[in-house]
Design an enzyme around this catalytic site. Sequence first.
Site, mmCIF file in Angstrom:
data_model
loop_
_atom_site.group_PDB
_atom_site.id
_atom_site.type_symbol
_atom_site.label_atom_id
_atom_site.label_comp_id
_atom_site.label_asym_id
_atom_site.label_seq_id
_atom_site.Cartn_x
_atom_site.Cartn_y
_atom_site.Cartn_z
ATOM 1 N N ASP A 147 6.954 -6.854 2.852
ATOM 2 C CA ASP A 147 6.730 -6.879 1.408
ATOM 3 C C ASP A 147 7.554 -7.959 0.732
ATOM 4 O O ASP A 147 7.116 -8.583 -0.242
ATOM 5 C CB ASP A 147 7.055 -5.509 0.795
ATOM 6 C CG ASP A 147 6.013 -4.458 1.172
ATOM 7 O OD1 ASP A 147 4.896 -4.866 1.543
ATOM 8 O OD2 ASP A 147 6.329 -3.265 1.111
ATOM 9 N N CYS A 148 8.781 -8.190 1.232
ATOM 10 C CA CYS A 148 9.602 -9.237 0.601
ATOM 11 C C CYS A 148 9.327 -10.614 1.154
ATOM 12 O O CYS A 148 9.683 -11.606 0.526
ATOM 13 C CB CYS A 148 11.092 -8.949 0.712
ATOM 14 S SG CYS A 148 11.670 -7.728 1.795
ATOM 15 N N TYR A 149 8.748 -10.690 2.360
ATOM 16 C CA TYR A 149 8.450 -11.975 2.987
ATOM 17 C C TYR A 149 6.985 -11.984 3.428
ATOM 18 O O TYR A 149 6.666 -11.769 4.604
ATOM 19 C CB TYR A 149 9.373 -12.198 4.186
ATOM 20 C CG TYR A 149 10.837 -12.263 3.815
ATOM 21 C CD1 TYR A 149 11.365 -13.381 3.182
ATOM 22 C CD2 TYR A 149 11.683 -11.187 4.091
ATOM 23 C CE1 TYR A 149 12.704 -13.438 2.834
ATOM 24 C CE2 TYR A 149 13.025 -11.244 3.744
ATOM 25 C CZ TYR A 149 13.531 -12.367 3.115
ATOM 26 O OH TYR A 149 14.852 -12.416 2.770
#
Length: 408
Positions: A147-149
């Site tokens: 989700d963050c990358y």
Amino acid sequence: MKTIAEINDKIQQQTAVVWTVEELKAQVAELGVAQVAKTVDVVTTGTFEPAESSGAVLNLGHTDPPIKIRQCWLDGVMAYSGFGAVDLYLGASQMAEMGGAWDTPDPEELREGKGRNVPRERGGGHVIADLIAGKPVKLRAIGQVTDCYPRASVETTITRDTINQFYLFNPRNLYQNFIVGVNGGDRPLYTYLGPLQPRLGNAVYANPGALSPLLNDPDLNLVGIGTRIFLGGGVGYVAWEGTQHFPLQKRLPNHTPIGPAATLALIGDAKQMSDRWVKGCYFRGYGPSLMIGIGVPLPVLNEAVVERCAVQDADLVAPVVDFSIPRRVRPTFGLVSYAQLKSGRITIDGRSVRSAPLSSIFLARQIAQELKQWIEAGEFTLTEPIAPIPGDRTFLAQDRLGSQISLE
């Protein structure tokens, strides 16, 4: 007695007396230890030799959208990516992959005359040297989508000026002494010392002898964690003991070891380094490595420092090791002095054998001279070590075969 603080005051005022270690040895022969100790403030040493236990830390900066890199190739050489999202460690001896990353050029690029092959005789040391020289390096990376990358892959070109951190962190440099390699077998051998000809056809040694930094400070009284050094043409530091650090090696009465002994881990900003002093290299039949220039300043605090630095090649020895025996502990033909090695011939079992250095004596002298000039100009001061290098490390080997687990 002098202190490093007093010597630094003289360096900053450009009044310090600085000699290369060869100049000091010549002056001791003429003036004696006591007079030289009163005169000189700093002695410079140097070496230029292969250092395969080296590598570079790189931080690429984040892409948009961000990527968490889990596999990465720089000009076809795989870099380790098992920590921060865009942090990499590129080992000097990592080989370029055949059929991977950039080994096979795009057919369209070939038609346009842009494609190029990455030769197998290329590795991490060459990529590091290219980045230091300011050359562009192709990067291909595969990411772990989270989700963050959310980005899955990236292909781009980097230089030393388009990335954040780029520094060398070398786990093992500056062997205090090393071995002399020979081959008593009946076929050529391709080793980390280079080719060894059969039937004692040649002998190769890898240490500059009396120029070597740690042979002039055999007890490591002057060099410790935090010592500022010349590293690859820039400023570096001693970070820790090196891997395979073995200070308990047997020693001569002059305290110098008779074989591989102390080692140091070094660190330095690669963006400040020069391609003159950092070179990628390749050993046929063995693999890639990195040639790097290292200079260590030794503060003359007392007469004992001068006495240790006055050691000559005739007073330093190394073991002659037969590489034709494929074991961890190989037979030796005894010890030879560096004076004998540098003469170009040594005697083994009554036979004259050609000898040659893997390190560059010529460039080692230039490094000692360049570091001397930095200090004389007030551009390089000395540091007090914040902790000593341990003197009690033993050498552990994996002699036990792995035991099998019974499923019965």
